[in-house]
Motif scaffolding. Structure first.
Motif, PDB file in Angstrom:
ATOM      1  N   THR A 157      33.992  25.264  44.901  1.00 26.65           N
ATOM      2  CA  THR A 157      35.477  25.224  44.640  1.00 26.65           C
ATOM      3  C   THR A 157      35.989  23.863  44.008  1.00 26.65           C
ATOM      4  O   THR A 157      36.396  23.644  43.233  1.00 26.65           O
ATOM      5  N   ALA A 158      35.451  22.859  44.808  1.00 28.95           N
ATOM      6  CA  ALA A 158      35.600  21.422  44.536  1.00 28.95           C
ATOM      7  C   ALA A 158      35.042  21.149  43.278  1.00 28.95           C
ATOM      8  O   ALA A 158      35.796  20.349  42.233  1.00 28.95           O
ATOM      9  N   ALA A 159      33.940  21.581  42.891  1.00 24.35           N
ATOM     10  CA  ALA A 159      33.053  20.980  41.870  1.00 24.35           C
ATOM     11  C   ALA A 159      33.880  21.822  40.642  1.00 24.35           C
ATOM     12  O   ALA A 159      33.868  21.111  39.648  1.00 24.35           O
ATOM     13  N   HIS A 160      34.215  23.014  40.774  1.00 23.55           N
ATOM     14  CA  HIS A 160      34.775  23.689  39.680  1.00 23.55           C
ATOM     15  C   HIS A 160      35.974  23.162  39.368  1.00 23.55           C
ATOM     16  O   HIS A 160      36.351  22.909  38.211  1.00 23.55           O
ATOM     17  N   ALA A 161      36.766  22.526  40.372  1.00 24.07           N
ATOM     18  CA  ALA A 161      38.170  22.229  40.098  1.00 24.07           C
ATOM     19  C   ALA A 161      37.971  20.520  39.378  1.00 24.07           C
ATOM     20  O   ALA A 161      38.813  20.248  38.401  1.00 24.07           O
ATOM     21  N   THR A 162      36.874  19.758  39.562  1.00 23.88           N
ATOM     22  CA  THR A 162      36.725  18.627  38.838  1.00 23.88           C
ATOM     23  C   THR A 162      36.096  18.756  37.105  1.00 23.88           C
ATOM     24  O   THR A 162      36.550  17.801  36.610  1.00 23.88           O
ATOM     25  N   ILE A 163      35.794  20.009  36.868  1.00 22.56           N
ATOM     26  CA  ILE A 163      35.566  20.060  35.508  1.00 22.56           C
ATOM     27  C   ILE A 163      36.268  21.037  34.821  1.00 22.56           C
ATOM     28  O   ILE A 163      36.286  21.268  33.521  1.00 22.56           O
ATOM     29  N   GLN A 164      37.469  21.461  35.472  1.00 24.87           N
ATOM     30  CA  GLN A 164      38.445  22.365  34.742  1.00 24.87           C
ATOM     31  C   GLN A 164      39.256  21.589  33.815  1.00 24.87           C
ATOM     32  O   GLN A 164      39.611  20.588  34.239  1.00 24.87           O
ATOM     33  N   GLU A 165      39.299  22.081  32.327  1.00 28.55           N
ATOM     34  CA  GLU A 165      40.156  21.083  31.381  1.00 28.55           C
ATOM     35  C   GLU A 165      41.354  21.526  31.731  1.00 28.55           C
ATOM     36  O   GLU A 165      41.898  22.630  32.027  1.00 28.55           O
ATOM     37  N   GLN A 166      42.240  20.419  31.578  1.00 37.94           N
ATOM     38  CA  GLN A 166      43.766  20.487  31.579  1.00 37.94           C
ATOM     39  C   GLN A 166      44.348  20.243  30.357  1.00 37.94           C
ATOM     40  O   GLN A 166      43.964  19.516  29.489  1.00 37.94           O
ATOM     41  N   GLN A 167      45.807  20.457  30.321  1.00 31.79           N
ATOM     42  CA  GLN A 167      46.652  20.359  28.971  1.00 31.79           C
ATOM     43  C   GLN A 167      47.927  19.564  29.183  1.00 31.79           C
ATOM     44  O   GLN A 167      48.499  20.109  30.264  1.00 31.79           O
ATOM     45  N   TRP A 168      48.111  18.564  28.616  1.00 29.36           N
ATOM     46  CA  TRP A 168      49.486  17.902  28.759  1.00 29.36           C
ATOM     47  C   TRP A 168      50.160  17.707  27.421  1.00 29.36           C
ATOM     48  O   TRP A 168      49.654  16.582  26.989  1.00 29.36           O
ATOM     49  N   GLY A 169      50.794  18.517  27.013  1.00 28.58           N
ATOM     50  CA  GLY A 169      51.299  18.438  25.533  1.00 28.58           C
ATOM     51  C   GLY A 169      50.243  18.352  24.211  1.00 28.58           C
ATOM     52  O   GLY A 169      49.559  19.416  24.563  1.00 28.58           O
ATOM     53  N   ASN A 170      50.140  17.359  23.727  1.00 28.58           N
ATOM     54  CA  ASN A 170      49.042  17.212  22.885  1.00 28.58           C
ATOM     55  C   ASN A 170      47.642  16.604  23.486  1.00 28.58           C
ATOM     56  O   ASN A 170      46.652  16.574  22.628  1.00 28.58           O
ATOM     57  N   TRP A 171      47.674  16.481  24.606  1.00 32.72           N
ATOM     58  CA  TRP A 171      46.662  15.569  25.393  1.00 32.72           C
ATOM     59  C   TRP A 171      45.871  16.729  26.092  1.00 32.72           C
ATOM     60  O   TRP A 171      46.424  17.649  26.803  1.00 32.72           O
ATOM     61  N   PHE A 172      44.422  16.671  26.237  1.00 31.33           N
ATOM     62  CA  PHE A 172      43.891  17.512  27.099  1.00 31.33           C
ATOM     63  C   PHE A 172      42.406  16.840  27.636  1.00 31.33           C
ATOM     64  O   PHE A 172      42.173  15.684  27.077  1.00 31.33           O
ATOM     65  N   GLY A 173      42.234  17.309  28.713  1.00 32.21           N
ATOM     66  CA  GLY A 173      40.819  16.711  29.280  1.00 32.21           C
ATOM     67  C   GLY A 173      40.614  17.078  30.594  1.00 32.21           C
ATOM     68  O   GLY A 173      41.296  17.868  31.224  1.00 32.21           O
ATOM     69  N   ASN A 174      40.023  16.054  31.293  1.00 41.02           N
ATOM     70  CA  ASN A 174      39.603  16.370  32.794  1.00 41.02           C
ATOM     71  C   ASN A 174      39.964  15.256  33.728  1.00 41.02           C
ATOM     72  O   ASN A 174      39.929  13.920  33.151  1.00 41.02           O
ATOM     73  N   THR A 175      40.433  15.428  34.845  1.00 41.65           N
ATOM     74  CA  THR A 175      40.674  14.365  35.980  1.00 41.65           C
ATOM     75  C   THR A 175      39.843  14.679  37.106  1.00 41.65           C
ATOM     76  O   THR A 175      39.911  15.669  37.342  1.00 41.65           O
ATOM     77  N   SER A 176      39.434  13.794  37.807  1.00 43.80           N
ATOM     78  CA  SER A 176      39.056  13.870  39.108  1.00 43.80           C
ATOM     79  C   SER A 176      38.860  12.625  39.732  1.00 43.80           C
ATOM     80  O   SER A 176      38.168  11.390  39.596  1.00 43.80           O
ATOM     81  N   GLY A 177      39.813  12.589  40.540  1.00 48.59           N
ATOM     82  CA  GLY A 177      40.310  11.323  41.418  1.00 48.59           C
ATOM     83  C   GLY A 177      40.411  10.100  40.436  1.00 48.59           C
ATOM     84  O   GLY A 177      41.396  10.001  39.666  1.00 48.59           O
ATOM     85  N   MET A 178      39.661   8.960  40.565  1.00 48.81           N
ATOM     86  CA  MET A 178      39.849   7.796  39.835  1.00 48.81           C
ATOM     87  C   MET A 178      39.083   7.721  38.455  1.00 48.81           C
ATOM     88  O   MET A 178      38.924   7.032  37.701  1.00 48.81           O
TER      89      MET A 178
END
Length: 79
Positions: free
Chosen positions: A17-38
């Motif tokens: 579950t933790a590994a899956h959460a770190t690679i899931q792509e997210q979207q913020w308006g026109n921006w998209f990508g992945n975040t994982s801690g720092m």
């Protein structure tokens, strides 16, 4: 034996579950990508097919300008 098996199953489930959460792509308006801690990698595309990407990995900030349709990219970063 049941406690050991249950503990192993729970550990594997939490790790998956933790590994899956770190690679899931997210979207913020026109921006998209992945975040994982720092660490992160965020992108934005414009109307003519250009992309800007900001990445932070291992304490290093990188910026990439690319045109994926033309297989062109240039990168810069603070190392």
């Amino acid at each position: 034996m049941f406690k050991v098996t249950s503990a192993l199953f729970l550990s594997a489930t939490l790790f998956t579950t933790a590994a899956h959460a770190t690679i899931q792509e997210q979207q913020w308006g026109n921006w998209f990508g992945n975040t994982s801690g720092m660490e992160f990698g965020i992108n934005a595309d414009n109307d003519v097919g250009e992309r800007i990407t900001f990445t932070c990995l291992g304490g290093h900030l990188g910026i990439t300008y690319s045109v994926p349709a033309k297989n062109y990219s240039i990168s810069s970063g603070a190392y």
